[in-house]
Design a protein around this motif. Structure first.
Motif, short mmCIF file in Angstrom:
data_model
loop_
_atom_site.label_atom_id
_atom_site.label_comp_id
_atom_site.label_asym_id
_atom_site.label_seq_id
_atom_site.Cartn_x
_atom_site.Cartn_y
_atom_site.Cartn_z
N PRO A 40 0.81 -1.18 0.05
CA PRO A 40 0.11 -0.02 -0.12
C PRO A 40 0.82 1.27 -0.05
O PRO A 40 2.08 1.16 0.33
CB PRO A 40 -0.69 -0.11 1.20
N VAL A 41 0.25 2.22 -0.32
CA VAL A 41 0.84 3.63 -0.05
C VAL A 41 -0.23 4.58 0.44
O VAL A 41 -1.49 4.70 -0.02
CB VAL A 41 1.48 4.19 -1.55
N ILE A 42 0.08 5.19 1.68
CA ILE A 42 -1.04 5.91 2.27
C ILE A 42 -0.96 7.38 1.75
O ILE A 42 0.18 7.81 1.54
CB ILE A 42 -0.49 6.04 3.80
N SER A 71 3.70 7.01 3.51
CA SER A 71 4.38 5.74 3.91
C SER A 71 4.07 4.37 3.06
O SER A 71 2.80 4.60 2.59
CB SER A 71 4.35 5.50 5.36
N VAL A 72 4.76 3.29 3.25
CA VAL A 72 4.58 2.26 2.43
C VAL A 72 4.64 0.81 3.51
O VAL A 72 5.58 0.45 3.59
CB VAL A 72 5.66 2.12 1.24
N ARG A 124 -6.84 7.40 3.71
CA ARG A 124 -6.89 7.15 2.22
C ARG A 124 -5.82 6.49 1.77
O ARG A 124 -4.56 6.98 2.15
CB ARG A 124 -7.31 8.30 1.38
N TYR A 125 -5.74 5.26 0.92
CA TYR A 125 -4.55 4.82 0.19
C TYR A 125 -5.08 4.06 -0.83
O TYR A 125 -6.18 3.93 -1.43
CB TYR A 125 -4.06 3.75 1.30
N ARG A 126 -3.88 3.68 -1.52
CA ARG A 126 -3.93 2.64 -2.87
C ARG A 126 -3.19 1.50 -2.48
O ARG A 126 -2.19 1.50 -1.76
CB ARG A 126 -3.26 3.46 -3.87
N VAL A 127 -3.61 0.29 -2.78
CA VAL A 127 -2.96 -0.94 -2.53
C VAL A 127 -2.76 -1.97 -3.72
O VAL A 127 -3.62 -2.05 -4.46
CB VAL A 127 -3.70 -1.68 -1.66
N PHE A 128 -1.54 -2.40 -4.00
CA PHE A 128 -1.37 -3.55 -4.71
C PHE A 128 -1.43 -4.88 -3.88
O PHE A 128 -0.53 -4.97 -2.95
CB PHE A 128 0.40 -3.42 -5.41
N ALA A 158 2.60 4.39 -10.37
CA ALA A 158 2.38 3.10 -10.92
C ALA A 158 0.82 2.79 -10.73
O ALA A 158 -0.01 2.49 -11.67
CB ALA A 158 3.23 1.98 -10.30
N HIS A 159 0.29 2.88 -9.64
CA HIS A 159 -1.12 2.57 -9.17
C HIS A 159 -1.86 3.55 -9.90
O HIS A 159 -2.88 3.00 -10.47
CB HIS A 159 -1.29 2.69 -7.81
N ARG A 160 -1.75 4.64 -10.23
CA ARG A 160 -2.48 5.55 -10.68
C ARG A 160 -2.59 5.31 -12.59
O ARG A 160 -3.58 5.38 -13.26
CB ARG A 160 -2.09 7.03 -10.53
#
Length: 273
Positions: A44-46, A66-67, A87-91, A132-134
């Protein structure tokens, strides 16, 4: 000035550029994840707020930028660490994919990459993961998105990956835990009492439960429910109705299945699919 609270909204999605991977774009205010694991690397990236989680016997707080990487199969939780949530994005990256990148980075076969429990605070890495996530989510430039993903994962591996330390466990304990796991998963739809499980390994119910929980991080019934949810994913991906998946997975009804699924993935099974 007080930050406005986040909503509870989440979207799971996939990309043909990373077969077997799943991605999550989400924000949570008051959702709490029950102890669970993923078969993939959780990266994840917060983006805002902060998340707290229990992992490897300690509580951690991951703030914006943070990751907090979680290794495959390792039990963890998740909840807000500040009043307005996070809020976060997660691989969720398959082990095979991460292993292949590690081998490419090193130029030869590598042991399975493993990450320490500490929250990774690396602003440059966080930015690469976010980019990368976006890019994958937008889907407008497959070539650029795939490059961004490889850049993020290779940077993560080069800077922060190590090797898994050998488990310091007695063989007898491991054998008994494996035997209990086999009994728990032999037929996920069949009723099973703790006494019957304990008889499998010749222990009292108290000692069997304590041993299993110590070795896996979950009580036997919670571990079995996690396996039910995990095995249900393939059927959900294939489009099997949720009611049928719930019954085939051993849950008493759809609401029982939905409740456990949401505690693990943050969304109901229908929305996840």
């Amino acid at each position: 000035m007080t930050a406005s609270r986040f909503s509870n909204s989440a979207r799971y999605w996939r990309s043909p550029l990373v077969p077997g991977a799943e991605m999550l774009t989400a924000e949570y205010y008051d959702h709490s994840f029950t102890p669970h694991w993923h078969d993939a690397y959780t990266v994840p990236v917060i983006e805002a707020g902060a998340e707290q989680y229990d992992y490897r016997g300690s509580n951690f707080v991951a703030e914006a930028g943070s990751v907090p990487v979680i290794n495959p199969g390792e039990v963890h939780t998740g909840a807000r660490a500040v009043d307005f949530g996070w809020r976060y994005r997660v691989f969720y990256l398959p082990v095979e994919f991460v292993q292949s990148v590690a081998d490419e980075v090193a130029g030869r076969a590598q042991p399975m990459p493993w990450f320490s429990a500490d929250v990774i605070r690396d602003a440059d890495l966080a930015q690469r993961v976010q980019i990368a996530h976006r890019a994958l989510e937008a889907g407008a430039d497959p070539l650029g998105a795939e490059h961004a993903l490889l850049d993020a994962v290779s940077t993560l591996l080069a800077r922060h990956a190590g090797q898994r330390l050998p488990a310091q466990r007695m063989r007898l304990d491991t054998a008994r835990v494996n035997a209990m796991k086999a009994r728990l998963t032999d037929d996920l739809t069949a009723p099973l009492s703790l006494a019957e499980l304990a008889q499998t390994v010749g222990l009292s119910t108290f000692h069997a439960a304590r041993l299993f929980t110590r070795e896996t991080g979950l009580a036997p019934h919670a571990w079995r429910n996690q396996m039910r949810v995990t095995r249900a994913l393939e059927a959900l991906r294939a489009g099997v109705p949720v009611t049928e998946v719930a019954a085939a997975s051993g849950f008493t009804d759809q609401s029982h299945f939905t409740r456990h699924f949401k505690k693990t993935f943050g969304v109901p099974p229908g929305r996840w699919r």
